[in-house]
Design a protein around this motif. Structure first.
Motif, PDB file in Angstrom:
ATOM      1  N   TYR A 144       0.857  -1.188   0.000  1.00 26.62           N
ATOM      2  CA  TYR A 144       0.000   0.000   0.000  1.00 26.62           C
ATOM      3  C   TYR A 144       0.891   1.235   0.000  1.00 26.62           C
ATOM      4  O   TYR A 144       2.008   1.216   0.537  1.00 26.62           O
ATOM      5  N   GLU A 147      -1.787   6.284   1.644  1.00 32.42           N
ATOM      6  CA  GLU A 147      -3.225   6.549   1.592  1.00 32.42           C
ATOM      7  C   GLU A 147      -4.025   5.261   1.484  1.00 32.42           C
ATOM      8  O   GLU A 147      -5.260   5.301   1.436  1.00 32.42           O
ATOM      9  N   ARG A 149      -3.729   2.870  -1.095  1.00 33.84           N
ATOM     10  CA  ARG A 149      -3.920   2.384  -2.452  1.00 33.84           C
ATOM     11  C   ARG A 149      -2.882   1.302  -2.731  1.00 33.84           C
ATOM     12  O   ARG A 149      -1.735   1.397  -2.281  1.00 33.84           O
ATOM     13  N   SER A 172      -8.062   1.610  -4.151  1.00 33.01           N
ATOM     14  CA  SER A 172      -7.987   1.840  -2.710  1.00 33.01           C
ATOM     15  C   SER A 172      -8.547   0.639  -1.948  1.00 33.01           C
ATOM     16  O   SER A 172      -9.151  -0.277  -2.525  1.00 33.01           O
TER      17      SER A 172
END
Length: 730
Positions: A144, A147, A149, A172
């Motif tokens: 990831y 954030e 994503r 996401s």
């Protein structure tokens, strides 16, 4: 044992109130104010979850409370949930499991899984950047950004998440994972980024291929400058392992419940006989807790008389791997008593999963006591001088002791299986059948006297005591019979009565032939003296005449007594004339109105029976005159359709206790019953409705004798309660 568990465990009732809790639960309850505690003796327990406080601490409180409540009410057998609670400004993750223990009781288990959740986040953050290289591994690898994503992932990761590979990259967390997992994953990521630590946790996915469990680890992903740019994670499918663990856990709970709830005690020994484990049933059997038994020598608890035998069995068992030996020993209890137990020892030293000697111990003290009591009863029955036998409901003989063989002359083989009525004399079968019917109704019969027939046709007079035997559900399954031979007693009673009658006859003859003659001589002398004194003109002549009259009165009285003491002269009127004379003499002697009534002539051919009937009437008449405090007495002799009946009735004070058994009276009363029994008659003593007492004696028409049957009633049947006028007395 629950206090040794790291998990917090509490038992609750259908109302969701805590009944019992282990130490871990109580400790957790001090940290989490919405957890309930068990109540004291005077107050009810608190609810497992205080709804309001729990709702403030947990966003999923409503759904969790609904699942737990369904388990409490029995709508579900178990539930499981994992949730986060707000504590001190931070989230704390807990795993909840609830299950029904038995009807009305549920168990709730709480486990702090915050550390596990953190480890899962660390696992995700440790995802490697080299996805293509890691596609060959079965573990899913993903990265990831800060954030949330996806920067990269391997093929195994897509399989684990249940999506296509092109549905992950650049998307996401909210776009890839189900909504109920998003908050959890976000929180874990934030935790990894904030703490910089690797986080591992388990997460359950529902994919088109089915539900599976993943073990996820996340950690910080750093660039070449050692700057944190995201989270790297690794996921591993542990569905099979979790299922195996769950099966093992269920199996362990199952066997633990069997051991802990079993009435038998389970003890595990080392190869040297040292106790390694004892189940809770040890306390029920011996009074000692498991902690007091562990690490002690098993032979210490065996009675000294059985230690040598127990050690020998133990040594034999050690030489036989996989074998079992069963024996009975006495074991020491905490109250310093010795209790019998049955021990089954199994040698499982070669079993890698056990490596011990396993003992199954069962309390058999009640069985041993019952066996000892049975042996005592058998000894009593075998040595009893009375015959003791048992009958089935159909009246068949099921047991036969030596005394019964001595009384009846039949061996046990000859008697068993035969109907009890084969012992009863033929003319007594009807009476015996009535008493056997009473047994089937669960009623006991005491001292029932009848006549039996022995193996050689010998007449045996017996007294039977019959008691019902009850089986399960308090139903009568048979009867126990105690037989007492009273033949000799009856013979002695008869001899005593014969001697008494002989003595009465002798005394009557002495009164008549000796005393009366002397008195007559004295009366004649006084008459001569009276004549001489009268010739001399002396006033003493009148005194002499009065003395002579008094002597003649005494002669008449003595003759009356003599006639009452002498037996009947069957050649001169028999019973009917004797009773009429008895009534007349009694009235003359005691100055009380006495009546005799005989509607039709009654003749009793058996002189012995007539004599006993006369004596019974004589005793009843004298009792009425002396003790009734009445004004008149009536005697009635009659023949009914089946018997000769004599009734003696008075109008006195009556019976003080009509329900009291008549045989509890004085010597005269006992004599009446003995005489009636000898001739096969029955005696009944009862109260008259108008006051007073009536004694009724019945002699059956049959010359064969039957048993005595004494009764006490409240009224006299027929016309005997109102005797007719006396006939002219001779």
């Amino acid at each position: 044992m629950l206090d040794f568990l790291a998990e917090a465990v509490a038992a609750a009732n259908r109302n969701g109130e805590v009944m019992e809790a282990n130490a871990a639960w109580l400790a957790l309850a001090h940290e989490l104010p919405w957890l309930g505690r068990p109540g004291g003796q005077a107050e009810a327990g608190e609810p497992v979850f205080e709804a309001t406080a729990f709702g403030l601490a947990c966003g999923e409180a409503a759904a969790i409370l609904a699942e737990v409540e369904a388990v409490f009410l029995g709508a579900r057998t178990h539930c499981e949930a994992e949730f986060a609670v707000l504590q001190g400004g931070r989230l704390r993750w807990l795993n909840l499991r609830g299950r029904t223990l038995r009807e009305g009781i549920a168990v709730v288990e709480l486990r702090d899984v915050s550390a596990r959740c953190k480890a899962q986040q660390d696992l995700r953050e440790s995802h490697t950047l080299f996805q293509r290289i890691m596609d060959s591994t079965g573990d899913g690898i993903f990265i990831y950004d800060k954030e949330g994503r996806f920067l990269m992932h391997n093929a195994a990761c897509a399989d684990h998440f249940g999506v296509r590979a092109d549905q992950i990259a650049g998307r996401s967390i909210e776009e890839v994972f189900p909504p109920h997992l998003v908050a959890t994953i976000r929180g874990q990521n934030e935790l990894v980024l904030r703490t910089g630590r690797t986080l591992g946790y388990e997460i359950v996915f529902d994919s088109p291929l089915g539900s599976h469990t993943l073990l996820v680890q996340k950690g910080l992903y750093r660039n070449h400058r050692d700057e944190t740019v995201g989270i790297i994670g690794i996921s591993r499918d542990i569905t099979e392992r979790k299922q195996t663990e769950l099966k093992i856990e269920r199996s362990e709970r199952h066997f633990r419940a069997l051991i802990e709830k079993s009435t038998d005690c389970i003890v595990i020994l080392s190869g040297t006989g040292i106790i390694l484990y004892a189940s809770p049933a040890a306390n029920r059997i011996t009074g000692y807790g498991a902690g007091e038994l562990i690490a002690t020598d098993v032979f210490f608890w065996v009675h000294p008389d059985g230690v040598a035998s127990a050690k020998k069995h133990f040594e034999e068992l050690l030489e036989m791997p996989g074998a079992s030996i069963t024996a009975e020993y006495r074991t020491l209890c905490k109250n310093e008593e010795w209790k019998w137990v049955e021990v089954t020892a199994s040698n499982l030293l070669q079993d890698a999963s056990v490596q011990a000697i396993v003992l199954n111990i069962r309390d058999v003290s009640e069985r041993k006591e019952a066996e000892q009591a049975s042996r005592r009863f058998e000894a009593i029955i075998e040595s009893s001088i009375d015959g003791i036998l048992s009958l089935s409901l159909e009246g068949k003989i099921m047991s036969w002791n030596p005394a019964a063989r001595r009384i009846f002359g039949y061996s046990e083989d000859e008697a068993l299986g035969r109907g009890f009525d084969f012992l009863i004399a033929r003319n007594h079968l009807a009476a015996a059948a009535r008493f056997c019917a009473a047994i089937q109704r669960g009623k006991a019969v005491k001292e029932f006297e009848t006549v039996c027939t022995g193996s050689r046709g010998v007449r045996i007079e017996v007294a039977l005591t019959l008691s019902p035997i009850y089986g399960r559900n308090h139903r009568v399954t048979g009867s126990a019979v105690i037989v007492r031979d009273i033949t000799d007693r009856r013979r002695l009673e008869k001899e005593v009565l014969e001697i008494a009658d002989f003595e009465k006859h002798r005394i009557g003859q002495d009164l008549h032939d000796d005393l009366c003659q002397h008195l007559v001589g004295i009366a004649m002398s006084m008459s001569l003296l009276h004549g001489e004194l009268a010739c001399l003109g002396l006033r003493q002549a009148q005194d002499a005449r009065q003395i002579a009259e008094m002597i003649r009165t005494a002669v008449d009285h003595a003759r009356t007594l003599a006639r009452g003491l002498s037996p009947l002269d069957m050649a001169h009127g028999g019973l009917m004339a004797g009773l009429e004379t008895l009534v007349a003499n009694t009235e003359k002697m005691f100055r009380m109105p006495c009546t005799f009534e005989c509607p039709a002539a009654v003749h009793v051919a058996d002189m012995e029976a007539a004599t006993h009937l006369f004596r019974i009437a004589q005793e009843a008449l004298h009792n009425a005159v002396k003790h009734s405090k009445g004004t008149r007495v009536g005697v009635r002799l009659e023949r009914t359709s089946k018997s000769v009946q004599i009734s003696v009735s008075d109008d006195g004070v009556g019976l003080s206790d009509p329900k009291k058994h008549p045989s509890g009276g004085g010597m005269g009363m006992h004599t009446m019953y003995y005489r009636a029994r000898i001739i096969g008659a029955s005696v009944k003593i009862q109260s008259n409705p108008q006051g007073g007492t009536c004694v009724v004696c019945r002699l059956p028409e049959s010359q064969e004798r039957s048993d005595l049957h004494c009764e006490s009633a409240d009224s006299l049947p027929g016309k005997a309660k109102n005797p007719g006028k006396r006939k002219k007395n001779g």
